[in-house]
Structure formats: structure tokens, C-alpha cells
Design a protein around this motif. Structure first.
Motif, short mmCIF file in Angstrom:
data_model
loop_
_atom_site.label_atom_id
_atom_site.label_comp_id
_atom_site.label_asym_id
_atom_site.label_seq_id
_atom_site.Cartn_x
_atom_site.Cartn_y
_atom_site.Cartn_z
N CYS A 1 59.76 46.56 107.69
CA CYS A 1 60.78 46.08 106.51
C CYS A 1 59.70 45.77 105.54
O CYS A 1 59.93 46.02 104.30
CB CYS A 1 61.64 45.15 106.74
N LEU A 2 58.93 44.65 105.81
CA LEU A 2 57.88 44.17 104.97
C LEU A 2 57.33 45.22 104.12
O LEU A 2 56.89 45.17 103.09
CB LEU A 2 57.36 42.89 105.33
N HIS A 3 56.54 45.91 105.17
CA HIS A 3 55.58 47.04 104.63
C HIS A 3 56.43 47.89 103.67
O HIS A 3 55.74 48.50 102.80
CB HIS A 3 55.04 47.74 105.91
N ILE A 4 57.52 48.32 103.98
CA ILE A 4 58.42 49.29 103.12
C ILE A 4 58.68 48.67 101.61
O ILE A 4 58.34 49.29 100.83
CB ILE A 4 59.76 49.85 103.66
N LEU A 5 58.74 47.23 101.60
CA LEU A 5 59.26 46.80 100.56
C LEU A 5 57.65 46.79 99.76
O LEU A 5 57.80 46.81 98.55
CB LEU A 5 59.54 45.32 100.50
N ILE A 6 56.71 46.25 100.35
CA ILE A 6 55.27 46.39 99.48
C ILE A 6 55.06 47.40 99.23
O ILE A 6 54.57 47.61 97.89
CB ILE A 6 54.36 45.49 100.71
#
Length: 623
Positions: A43-48
Motif C-alpha cells: 500500500c505504501l509503495h502504491i501511494l509513493i
């Protein structure tokens, strides 16, 4: 009725569409709270990645709109108008779409993102192979299908409706088209993972390079030097250029490729003009190939936050009237640093242009902020920049250059008189535009008014307004402590009208006057002397605060441009779309009328009605 899958599912949500990122952000925060740190969470990677893609597009937009850097390399010299900006307002829909698809894929198939290394060299080779072997030809044929009459009318015509290419134009497409594009992007990524060669850096790199090349093709600025293809001819089949893709939008039966013209070559849809046009425009680097403008408006920045209203900062923000927003506070430090850099490397720069009846109108800006005009030691430097802009306009063959509010300050350069006297052989006409400003203010005042209260009474505008009104037998209470300056103005009035000019030294003298004309900034305390129901007309920059709820406030003197203006896509400070300050409009009228005199120094009261009628004749309208 709209075609199936042409509209976006969140089309009616407006700005609330960003709440769809909520579940991803919630998952990241939940993980942080539960485990005490940000672990390697998909999820963090998608947002970044989403943030990085948005920033990449914004940086391209900023570069493209830096006309002082790119104007001589623009392919289409037309400006971006409000219609196109509104049409491309939700350009970032595709980022949200691909984020939702990626999150669903990772949720449904966790092994896809588990134990993924940071780097895998084989993965880069694999994804490049899959892109060239599958994505490029797939996109080519899907793109050609969208150009068939039925699909083009229902779907693809939206993308081609933008008259001037922009990085956001590449993202402006229907829901169905972006589903197809997501498939094109997804095949190399999924294929690499299924072969066991996936890596986090591969995903970041592929998506960002993909977006970079899409922006490159739609940027309308030829940034690829033709010498590169002269030295390595085979590269012209491996990498398209902005010129190459622009031909697809003018000759839609050619140049269908994604990024590689090789596929247009093998399927015989390569536009024969591609190489010639690319070399022609690329060779213009360092040369000025723009159409010489007939009119230039020399603007200036009001304050640090208003500098963020420039078109090359945030295009959508610049297309709306300036108002203080929360993000301005966040961006203030960056704008302040930019201001310091402008002091160190300060040159007049082109910030916008538009066409009026076939004549190019440009806005140049002096790299000085409002407060600097009131620093005694800055006077010489500011005048030097204004003088350089006037001389540059003269060399180019510009017909009229109009000075914005502080650039024509009486204490600074005598309303432009300094430059005209110093350079008596100027071909360009220097105009302060205050004659039309006075006309706009005077035509706002009801004909039956018998008394007005005037602050800033001894300024250029104050003097002209006072002399005009006294000839209409209107009693003018002129606020000034200088009896000498008052008497000088009074002597300029006809003898029989001089009695209508009255000197006052305190605001209390206007406690029964309901028509205030404000030419000098007044505090809320000073406004409190106005009676209930008073009307504040004003020609002061910045505008006075609307403190009194029992009174009404006029806007700064302005006029609406004619309906046939083309390429106008930014608002002038707090003005509405298509509205400019009256001094700006005064320069436009000067050009359209073909007047050969300079309009500097004191306002000729006898010309006020003449200029007003000329403005109306040419289609300018009072706001």
C-alpha cells in the motif's frame, strides 16, 4: 447518451475522488501503529508511486509553461485556453485508476508482492523485451482501432479535442482508453514477475519512464536535438519526439506508435514530414522564432504567495482568480527561495500570451516583488529592468508596451516619462493605460452623484478623476495635506469649475458622503468614517479590505476582453477569466486604435471619453 465506459466512475465526485486513496492510506497508518514502523508494505509503495507520477507530470507542465525558456522551441505557438484547461482538469484520473487496480491485484494475489527484491538486473532486461515485443505493437494496433470512425467518435475524439498538446493531454482520455492503456502497461510488469524476475526498482523505473515518455511526446516543446539522430540514425526508429507525435494530431492517419517509430515504419504509417519538421524546430534552439507580438504588458509580482499564481507553477490554479489557499502556505518557503534566486539572476521573462484579432499579445514580468518598489535603494535597479524590457520590445518591433501598476509609479519613473525622455527615438509606444483606468472608475459612478470623497487625490489618477468630475459639476472632497499640490490641480480646472474642488485633510470630512473613490490604501478605522450604505470605488493596489458589511466595495478598475480572444488561459491576479486590469486594457486599445503617441506622465482629461468609446468599439466591456 454517453457511450459505455466513456465516463469515469467517479466523474461526479469532484475533488472528493481523492478519498478513494483512503483505504490505502488507512492500511499504511494501521501498519505503522500496529508494528511501530513502516514495513515494506505494498500500500505504501502504491501511494509513493502515485505521488511520484503526479509530481513528474507537474514538473513537465511547469517546464512547458516556462515560456521564457521554451517559446522558441514550441511546435504549436498557440496558447492554452480556459476551455482546454477545464477539459484536462481531471488528467490524473488514470493514476487513481491504476492505483485501484494495483491494490486489488496485490490483495487478491499476495505472492505477487511477497519477498520481492529491491533490484534484479534480469528483470530490467525482461521488462524491456516484453515492452518492445508485446506492449509496443499491441498499443499500435489498439490505437489504430480507436481511430476507426465509430470508436473515434465515441471515445478517442476527446483526446484529440485539445488544440495544443500539453503533458496533461496525454492523460486526457476516456475510461475505456485508460483500461486499454493499463493493460499495455501491466503486461511487461506481470510478465516479469511471473518469470521470477520482478523487483521493486523495476516497477518504479518502468512506470516513471513510461510516464516520462508520454509527457515528452505531448509536451509541444522539441527537446530532442536533431544532432542526436544525425549521429545515430537508428535512434529515430527507437525513440519518438514531441514533433513526431504532434504530427499525429494534425495528420491522424500517421504516427500511431507508443514510443517507437519503428512500428510505424514497418506498417507504413510513418509521416514523411517527421524528420524534416523535427530538424527545423530543433534547429531553432537559441533563436527567437515566435511571431513578433503587437502588444506587451509588463507585469510584476505583487507578493511571494501571488507568485505561485504564474501559469508555469500550477496551471489549474493560475486559470482561476487568485485567492489565498492552504497549499500556498506550504509552498511559501520554495517561492521565497525562488524570489532570492530571481534577485541574483534577474531578467524580464515571458509568462503568458494570447491572440486578439490575429495579433499576438504577450505578458512579460519584471522579476521584482511588490514590497521592493517601496525600498529606496531598489529604485535604480527596478527602473533598469523596466528600461531593458522597453528596449527589448523596441528591438523586436513590438508596437505597444503597457506598464503594470507599480512599474509606472510616479515616484519611480514619472509614469513612464523617464524612459520616453531618455530614449526619444523609441518606435515602441510606452503606455501607462491610466486614461482607461480613469474612464472605468468614472463610468462606475452614478450620473446623479453630487459629491464624492477622493483619497490619493494628487496622484495621476486622482488628479484626472477630480478634474473630470468637477467639470460635471460634482463636488470633489480631495483628501490631501499639501495645499500647494491641491491648488496646482485646482488651477488646471476651468475657472467656473474650480469651486467644485474642495481640499480636506481628515476622513471625518466625508462622514456624510456615500461615494468614496479610494486611491490610497485606507485602514478599517479610516473606513469607519464612511456613512452606512457608502460605496467604495478604488484604484489602489493591493485592494482595500472589505471591512464594512453595511457598505459595498468595487473591484479594481478592469475590463472584459473581447469574445474573439484566443489562447488566454490564466487569470490576471484576482480578476475573473477574460478580465484584465484597466491599464492592461488601455494598452490593448492603444494598439487596436493604432495611436502613435506615448501615454506617459499626467493623464489628458480630454481623452478620457475618447479612450472609453474606443474600448467599447473594439468589444471590450465594463465588468
Amino acid at each position: 447518451m454517453a457511450a459505455p465506459l466513456s465516463a469515469w466512475p467517479w466523474e461526479n465526485l469532484g475533488i472528493y475522488k481523492y478519498l478513494l486513496y483512503g483505504p490505502l492510506l488507512s492500511k499504511v497508518l494501521y501498519t505503522r501503529i500496529q508494528e511501530g514502523s513502516f514495513k515494506d508494505d505494498w500500500c505504501l509503495h502504491i501511494l509513493i508511486i502515485c505521488a511520484a507520477r503526479a509530481v513528474l507530470h507537474q514538473l513537465w507542465s511547469t517546464f512547458v509553461n516556462m515560456l521564457f525558456l521554451t517559446s522558441n522551441l514550441r511546435i504549436n505557438q498557440q496558447g492554452y485556453d480556459f476551455k482546454q484547461i477545464d477539459k484536462e482538469w481531471d488528467w490524473d484520473n488514470f493514476i487513481l485508476l491504476q492505483a485501484l487496480i494495483a491494490s486489488m491485484a496485490c490483495y487478491m494475489y499476495p505472492p505477487f508482492i511477497e519477498n520481492v527484491p529491491l533490484w534484479n538486473t534480469k528483470g530490467f532486461i525482461t521488462i524491456l523485451t516484453l515492452h518492445v515485443g508485446i506492449s509496443e505493437p499491441l498499443y499500435y494496433w489498439v490505437h489504430r482501432c480507436f481511430h476507426t470512425s465509430d470508436l473515434f467518435t465515441k471515445y478517442h475524439s476527446i483526446h484529440h479535442s485539445s488544440p495544443v498538446l500539453h503533458p496533461f493531454t496525454g492523460a486526457n482520455a476516456t475510461f475505456l482508453e485508460h483500461l486499454a492503456l493499463t493493460t499495455v502497461i501491466g503486461i511487461p510488469i506481470i510478465g516479469s514477475y511471473m518469470m521470477g524476475y520482478g523487483s521493486r526498482s523495476m516497477i518504479y523505473g518502468y512506470l516513471l519512464v513510461f510516464d516520462f515518455l508520454r509527457c515528452l511526446g505531448h509536451c509541444n516543446v522539441e527537446v530532442v536535438p536533431h544532432q542526436l539522430f544525425d549521429a545515430l540514425p537508428f535512434l529515430r526508429y527507437l525513440l519518438y519526439t514531441p514533433t513526431y507525435h504532434s504530427l499525429h494530431h494534425t495528420d491522424m492517419g500517421t504516427n500511431f506508435c507508443l514510443f517507437m517509430p519503428f512500428f510505424d515504419a514497418i506498417w507504413k504509417t510513418l509521416n514523411s514530414k517527421s524528420r524534416e519538421l523535427h530538424k527545423k524546430i530543433s534547429s531553432s534552439a537559441g533563436k527567437d522564432r515566435r511571431t513578433i507580438p503587437g502588444f506587451v504588458f509588463l507585469a510584476h509580482v505583487v507578493d511571494v504567495t501571488s507568485s505561485l499564481h504564474a501559469p508555469f507553477v500550477i496551471r489549474s490554479f493560475a486559470s482561476l482568480p487568485y485567492t489565498t489557499r492552504l497549499f500556498l502556505l506550504v509552498c511559501w518557503p520554495g517561492a521565497f527561495i525562488a524570489m532570492l534566486m530571481m534577485w541574483a539572476w534577474a531578467k524580464t521573462f515571458l509568462i503568458s500570451f494570447y491572440n486578439l484579432r490575429g495579433r499576438l499579445h504577450e505578458t512579460w514580468s519584471v522579476p521584482r516583488f511588490g514590497f521592493q518598489y517601496f525600498l529606496p535603494f531598489a529604485k535604480e535597479g527596478i527602473n533598469k529592468h523596466i528600461e531593458e524590457a522597453i528596449l527589448r520590445a523596441d528591438r523586436l518591433g513590438v508596437k505597444v508596451i503597457s506598464l503594470a501598476a507599480l512599474n509606472k509609479n510616479e515616484a519611480l519613473n514619472g509614469g513612464g516619462t523617464l524612459f520616453v525622455n531618455k530614449h526619444p527615438n523609441l518606435k515602441v509606444r510606452v503606455v501607462h493605460g491610466n486614461t482607461l483606468t480613469a474612464a472605468v472608475i468614472l463610468n462606475e459612478i452614478p450620473k446623479d452623484v453630487e459629491e464624492v470623497f477622493l483619497t490619493g487625490a494628487t496622484s495621476k489618477l486622482g488628479r484626472a478623476i477630480a478634474l473630470y468630475l468637477c467639470q460635471r459639476r460634482v463636488r470633489v472632497l480631495m483628501l490631501t495635506s499639501s495645499t500647494e499640490r491641491f491648488q496646482k490641480i485646482q488651477k488646471d480646472a476651468p475657472i467656473e469649475c474650480q469651486v467644485y474642488l474642495v481640499q480636506v485633510t481628515k476622513y471625518q470630512a466625508a462622514r456624510s458622503c456615500k461615494t468614496w473613490i479610494v486611491g490610497k490604501w485606507i485602514t478599517p478605522r479610516e473606513q469607519s468614517w464612511a456613512p452606512t450604505g457608502a460605496r467604495f470605488h478604488q484604484f489602489v493596489v493591493p485592494p482595500i479590505l472589505s471591512f464594512r458589511r453595511d457598505c459595498t466595495y468595487g473591484d479594481l478598475a478592469a475590463m472584459r476582453l473581447p469574445d474573439d480572444v484566443q489562447g488566454l488561459g490564466n487569470c490576471e491576479y484576482t480578476m475573473e477569466r477574460g478580465v484584465v486590469h484597466a491599464c492592461h486594457a488601455g494598452g490593448v486599445v492603444h494598439l487596436l486604435e493604432g495611436w502613435s503617441h506615448h501615454e506617459v506622465g499626467a493623464i489628458d482629461v480630454e481623452r478620457i471619453d475618447l479612450v472609453w468609446k474606443a474600448a467599447l468599439k473594439h468589444g471590450l466591456k465594463p465588468v
